[in-house]
Each structure stands twice: as structure tokens, then as C-alpha cells.
Design an enzyme around this catalytic site. Sequence first.
Site, PDB file in Angstrom:
ATOM      1  N   TYR A 127       0.839  -1.209   0.000  1.00 19.50           N
ATOM      2  CA  TYR A 127       0.000   0.000   0.000  1.00 19.50           C
ATOM      3  C   TYR A 127       0.871   1.255   0.000  1.00 19.50           C
ATOM      4  CZ  TYR A 127      -3.775   3.157   1.596  1.00 19.50           C
ATOM      5  OH  TYR A 127      -4.699   4.176   1.716  1.00 19.50           O
ATOM      6  N   ASP A 128       1.830   1.301   0.955  1.00 23.03           N
ATOM      7  CA  ASP A 128       2.653   2.517   1.113  1.00 23.03           C
ATOM      8  C   ASP A 128       3.504   2.782  -0.133  1.00 23.03           C
ATOM      9  OD1 ASP A 128       1.672   1.862   3.595  1.00 23.03           O
ATOM     10  OD2 ASP A 128       3.554   2.161   4.680  1.00 23.03           O
ATOM     11  N   ASN A 177      -6.239   9.560   8.092  1.00 27.62           N
ATOM     12  CA  ASN A 177      -7.364   8.709   8.527  1.00 27.62           C
ATOM     13  C   ASN A 177      -8.711   9.432   8.463  1.00 27.62           C
ATOM     14  OD1 ASN A 177      -4.797   7.802   9.814  1.00 27.62           O
ATOM     15  ND2 ASN A 177      -6.097   6.087  10.415  1.00 27.62           N
ATOM     16  N   VAL A 222     -12.039   3.016  13.640  1.00 28.47           N
ATOM     17  CA  VAL A 222     -13.285   3.695  14.017  1.00 28.47           C
ATOM     18  C   VAL A 222     -14.483   2.762  13.826  1.00 28.47           C
ATOM     19  CG1 VAL A 222     -14.833   5.621  13.506  1.00 28.47           C
ATOM     20  CG2 VAL A 222     -12.362   6.001  13.555  1.00 28.47           C
ATOM     21  N   THR A 255      -1.007   7.040  18.140  1.00 36.45           N
ATOM     22  CA  THR A 255      -1.975   8.107  17.842  1.00 36.45           C
ATOM     23  C   THR A 255      -2.363   8.126  16.360  1.00 36.45           C
ATOM     24  OG1 THR A 255      -0.323   9.798  17.314  1.00 36.45           O
ATOM     25  CG2 THR A 255      -0.973   9.579  19.642  1.00 36.45           C
ATOM     26  N   ARG A 271       0.691   9.877  14.257  1.00 36.24           N
ATOM     27  CA  ARG A 271       0.351  10.461  12.958  1.00 36.24           C
ATOM     28  C   ARG A 271      -0.527  11.692  13.163  1.00 36.24           C
ATOM     29  NH1 ARG A 271      -2.448   6.455   9.353  1.00 36.24           N
ATOM     30  NH2 ARG A 271      -0.410   5.610   8.864  1.00 36.24           N
TER      31      ARG A 271
HETATM   32  P1  NAD Z   1     -12.686   1.852   0.301  1.00 38.79           P
HETATM   33  O1  NAD Z   1     -12.014   0.549   0.418  1.00 38.79           O
HETATM   34  O2  NAD Z   1     -14.034   2.025   0.928  1.00 38.79           O
HETATM   35  O3  NAD Z   1     -12.825   2.300  -1.202  1.00 38.79           O
HETATM   36  C1  NAD Z   1     -11.958   1.902  -2.229  1.00 38.79           C
HETATM   37  C2  NAD Z   1     -12.787   1.629  -3.458  1.00 38.79           C
HETATM   38  O4  NAD Z   1     -11.909   1.272  -4.543  1.00 38.79           O
HETATM   39  C3  NAD Z   1     -13.757   0.455  -3.274  1.00 38.79           C
HETATM   40  O5  NAD Z   1     -15.008   0.803  -3.808  1.00 38.79           O
HETATM   41  C4  NAD Z   1     -13.098  -0.676  -4.072  1.00 38.79           C
HETATM   42  O6  NAD Z   1     -14.031  -1.642  -4.527  1.00 38.79           O
HETATM   43  C5  NAD Z   1     -12.424   0.117  -5.187  1.00 38.79           C
HETATM   44  N1  NAD Z   1     -11.293  -0.594  -5.806  1.00 38.79           N
HETATM   45  C6  NAD Z   1     -10.242  -1.176  -5.181  1.00 38.79           C
HETATM   46  N2  NAD Z   1      -9.386  -1.684  -6.072  1.00 38.79           N
HETATM   47  C7  NAD Z   1      -9.895  -1.392  -7.293  1.00 38.79           C
HETATM   48  C8  NAD Z   1      -9.479  -1.660  -8.627  1.00 38.79           C
HETATM   49  N3  NAD Z   1      -8.341  -2.331  -8.877  1.00 38.79           N
HETATM   50  N4  NAD Z   1     -10.254  -1.226  -9.642  1.00 38.79           N
HETATM   51  C9  NAD Z   1     -11.415  -0.565  -9.415  1.00 38.79           C
HETATM   52  N5  NAD Z   1     -11.863  -0.295  -8.173  1.00 38.79           N
HETATM   53  C10 NAD Z   1     -11.109  -0.694  -7.131  1.00 38.79           C
HETATM   54  O7  NAD Z   1     -11.663   2.929   0.909  1.00 38.79           O
HETATM   55  P2  NAD Z   1     -11.811   4.490   1.163  1.00 38.79           P
HETATM   56  O8  NAD Z   1     -11.541   4.714   2.596  1.00 38.79           O
HETATM   57  O9  NAD Z   1     -13.044   5.022   0.553  1.00 38.79           O
HETATM   58  O10 NAD Z   1     -10.548   5.034   0.369  1.00 38.79           O
HETATM   59  C11 NAD Z   1     -10.654   5.646  -0.898  1.00 38.79           C
HETATM   60  C12 NAD Z   1      -9.283   6.123  -1.339  1.00 38.79           C
HETATM   61  O11 NAD Z   1      -8.754   7.070  -0.405  1.00 38.79           O
HETATM   62  C13 NAD Z   1      -8.250   4.998  -1.458  1.00 38.79           C
HETATM   63  O12 NAD Z   1      -7.469   5.221  -2.614  1.00 38.79           O
HETATM   64  C14 NAD Z   1      -7.415   5.149  -0.218  1.00 38.79           C
HETATM   65  O13 NAD Z   1      -6.107   4.709  -0.431  1.00 38.79           O
HETATM   66  C15 NAD Z   1      -7.462   6.651   0.014  1.00 38.79           C
HETATM   67  N6  NAD Z   1      -7.261   6.948   1.437  1.00 38.79           N
HETATM   68  C16 NAD Z   1      -8.247   6.715   2.345  1.00 38.79           C
HETATM   69  C17 NAD Z   1      -7.999   6.957   3.684  1.00 38.79           C
HETATM   70  C18 NAD Z   1      -9.056   6.743   4.733  1.00 38.79           C
HETATM   71  O14 NAD Z   1      -8.752   6.911   5.919  1.00 38.79           O
HETATM   72  N7  NAD Z   1     -10.278   6.412   4.416  1.00 38.79           N
HETATM   73  C19 NAD Z   1      -6.748   7.448   4.101  1.00 38.79           C
HETATM   74  C20 NAD Z   1      -5.764   7.638   3.141  1.00 38.79           C
HETATM   75  C21 NAD Z   1      -6.033   7.407   1.807  1.00 38.79           C
HETATM   76  N1  UDP Z   2      -6.429  -0.469  15.753  1.00 35.24           N
HETATM   77  C1  UDP Z   2      -6.848  -0.937  16.994  1.00 35.24           C
HETATM   78  N2  UDP Z   2      -7.934  -1.761  17.047  1.00 35.24           N
HETATM   79  C2  UDP Z   2      -8.637  -2.116  15.940  1.00 35.24           C
HETATM   80  C3  UDP Z   2      -8.216  -1.619  14.680  1.00 35.24           C
HETATM   81  C4  UDP Z   2      -7.095  -0.808  14.627  1.00 35.24           C
HETATM   82  O1  UDP Z   2      -6.253  -0.625  18.032  1.00 35.24           O
HETATM   83  O2  UDP Z   2      -9.631  -2.855  16.080  1.00 35.24           O
HETATM   84  C5  UDP Z   2      -5.271   0.446  15.708  1.00 35.24           C
HETATM   85  C6  UDP Z   2      -4.215   0.101  14.674  1.00 35.24           C
HETATM   86  O3  UDP Z   2      -3.271  -0.813  15.200  1.00 35.24           O
HETATM   87  C7  UDP Z   2      -3.620   1.476  14.404  1.00 35.24           C
HETATM   88  C8  UDP Z   2      -4.803   2.429  14.573  1.00 35.24           C
HETATM   89  O4  UDP Z   2      -5.766   1.716  15.339  1.00 35.24           O
HETATM   90  O5  UDP Z   2      -2.657   1.790  15.369  1.00 35.24           O
HETATM   91  C9  UDP Z   2      -5.434   2.860  13.249  1.00 35.24           C
HETATM   92  O6  UDP Z   2      -5.674   1.681  12.514  1.00 35.24           O
HETATM   93  P1  UDP Z   2      -6.443   1.704  11.120  1.00 35.24           P
HETATM   94  O7  UDP Z   2      -6.383   0.328  10.563  1.00 35.24           O
HETATM   95  O8  UDP Z   2      -7.778   2.337  11.297  1.00 35.24           O
HETATM   96  O9  UDP Z   2      -5.630   2.728  10.205  1.00 35.24           O
HETATM   97  P2  UDP Z   2      -4.059   2.895   9.886  1.00 35.24           P
HETATM   98  O10 UDP Z   2      -3.233   2.015  10.769  1.00 35.24           O
HETATM   99  O11 UDP Z   2      -3.952   2.542   8.453  1.00 35.24           O
HETATM  100  O12 UDP Z   2      -3.822   4.318  10.183  1.00 35.24           O
END
Ligand code: NAD
Ligand code: UDP
Length: 323
Positions: free
Chosen positions: A147-148, A176, A190, A212, A279
Amino acid sequence: MEESKKIVITGGAGFIGSHLCERLLAAGHEVICVDNFYTGRKANIAHLLDHPRFDVVRHDITEPLVLQADEVYNLACPASPGHYQADPIHTMKTSVLGSINLLGLARRTGAKSLLASTSEVYGDPLVHPQPESYWGHVNPCGVRSCYDEGKRSAEALYFDYHRQHGIPIKVVRIFNTYGPRMRPDDGRVVSNFIVQALMDEPLTIYGDGQQTRSFCYVDDLVDGLMKMMASPDEVLGPINLGNPGEFTMLELAEAVKRLTNSRSRIVHEPLPQDDPKRRQPDITRARAVLGWQPVVQLEQGLLRTIAYFEAQLSRGAVQLVAA
Ligand code: NAD
Ligand code: UDP
């Protein structure tokens, strides 16, 4: 009203994408949602299906796609660690091949292209809070790297297509984000805590709970995405979008318990590998360049999200899979 545009949203059936579809339709645009429904759900966009300016295409962006567009928001990518690690090779392909395909589309059509990148590009950060100038501290071969590093590669591709082919691009780094339409089995903190609390199941804190995160309500985030797309051509990013309020996971668990009046216990489970310790976004650039900052406080946003999951629960749409 602003001129109507043809806008493609990849990942439009996902959590953030479905809110963006709604907002762009309400602003008078034509919206084409492209999704492979890996983590996205038809239920997220069911209320939009009859809209005359809304279309859905089931498509995996790792394959080329031919569409006309004025703007493309690239949100396609599973965002929850559990989901993106389930098929890490496909996650990387989604960021890399998907970006190449969408940038190819932009090259053919002249569309403006926005990439939803992530705070994960900062990895387990050594600089706090994180400004865009920080290059990050990412394990290139760990379980989160699909992912990263995928998103870091996507950022590189967007900037190279801009430099090499003059494609208009916008790159945002999302921190987030939470709100209604997260999946109950999404696995992110969440949704896990809220579903667990509503079902009086133990709240699962990974590690000691002192790590955090900073949580942005989805409406604020969508405002930021739209402001970024509308910004002048020379604003390329990257720009952080997130809420600077920083909370430990223990504080979040206590807040969710209190707001749901839950009798749940708190239990501790092992910390996942490479879990970032701290973060918090530095949003100086978003404030200055976009005039954007979040307005929804954590408690307010949690109450709205709790109301959503309560309604899902009462319809029998939630099974506890998180714990
Ligand atoms: P989500 O998983 O709900 O949405 C992702 C969507 O992309 C889904 O509808 C999934 O079916 C679709 N998808 C995945 N792979 C695909 C592919 N190969 N082709 C077509 N569709 C595909 O996640 P989200 O939280 O809504 O995140 C949306 C975007 O925002 C992502 O790119 C994610 O990396 C980015 N983002 C989200 C967060 C967050 O906290 N929600 C944080 C950082 C970045
Ligand atoms: N986390 C947790 N309990 C859960 C899910 C996640 O304590 O049931 C923690 C996780 O280890 C991380 C933080 O909550 O430290 C945020 O996790 P999340 O998967 O939501 O997002 P990300 O780690 O990608 O920021």
C-alpha cells in the site's frame, strides 16, 4: 451554478468515493463511478442509480479503460490494512498499473487527474506533525509496503506524467478518514470500535493503545478533494488533507464507549507489524493554498457515524466480524 463537467470517480462505490459521487451530482455534474466492488458496495450508491447524470461501470483499473472525461478522481484502492494485505500484489497493481491506465486516459482526453494518496507515504514518521516536505520513513519490504510503496509509486507516476506529457495533475495525501458507509467489516479502528461498542463486544485495542491517529470526518475530506480539483493549474500538490486533532487509540476507545453508552470491555491484542506510532497532519499548505480546514470535531463526527451503524444494525445489516 458552475459549468457541468463529465467526472470519473474510480473507487466511487467505496466509503469516500460514494460521498464524493453524491456531492458532485448535487453540484450539477455528470458522474461516472468506476469500481471493481472489491471493498465497495452497491448499497453505497443504490440511492444514486436512478439519477439521470449518474453511471456505474464495473471495471478493474489494472486494465485499460476508454472513457471521455473532464476530470478523474482516482480513489480506487482498498484502504484498510486487512483488505489491502489480503491480496498485496493486486494492491500494488491497483496503484501502479491503475495509475498508468488512468494517466493514459488523461493523456487521450486532456482530463485533469487527482490522485488520492495517503499519509502512509510518511510510514512510521520520524517528523511530527508531518508536513508535505517530509519524505517519510517507510519499510520497503514489510506487510504494509504494498500500500505505502504502491501509493508512493503512484505519486511518482502522476508527477512524471505531468513533467513528461504536461498532464494536469493534483495529488492529495489523505489522513485517517471516517464516517457513514465504512464497512462494518472494514477492519479500520473507528468502524471496529463503533460496531464492537454497539454490540457490547470487547473493544480490541492493538498494542498498548498509546499510538496516535488524527481522524477527519468524511464531509470535510470531500470538501478538501473538491477544493483541490478546483484549484489553479499550477497547484499540483502534494497537499495533506486531514484533521490535526490527535488522539491515542485508548482515548478513541473511551470516547466511543461513552458516546454509545456501551458496557463493552477494552481488550488488548498484538500490535500489527510496522504499525505507525504517531500520525498528525500539518495542514498549513491546505489552509494557505486551498483555504481548507476541517470543521467537524471528533465527537460530532463519531455521533453521526454511530447513528449510521445503529441504523445498519437495526436493519440486520451488520454482523460482528471485527473482533
Ligand atoms: P474503500 O475501500 O471504501 O474504497 C476503495 C474503493 O476502490 C472500493 O469501492 C473498491 O471496490 C475500489 N477498488 C479497489 N481496487 C480497485 C481496482 N483495482 N479497480 C477498481 N476499483 C477498485 O476505501 P476508502 O476509505 O473510501 O478510500 C478511498 C481512497 O482514499 C483509497 O485510494 C485510499 O487509499 C485513500 N485513502 C483513504 C484513507 C481513509 O482513511 N479512508 C486514508 C488515506 C487514503
Ligand atoms: N487499531 C486498533 N484496534 C482495531 C483496529 C485498529 O487498536 O480494532 C489500531 C491500529 O493498530 C492502528 C490504529 O488503530 O494503530 C489505526 O488503525 P487503522 O487500521 O484504522 O488505520 P491505519 O493504521 O492505516 O492508520
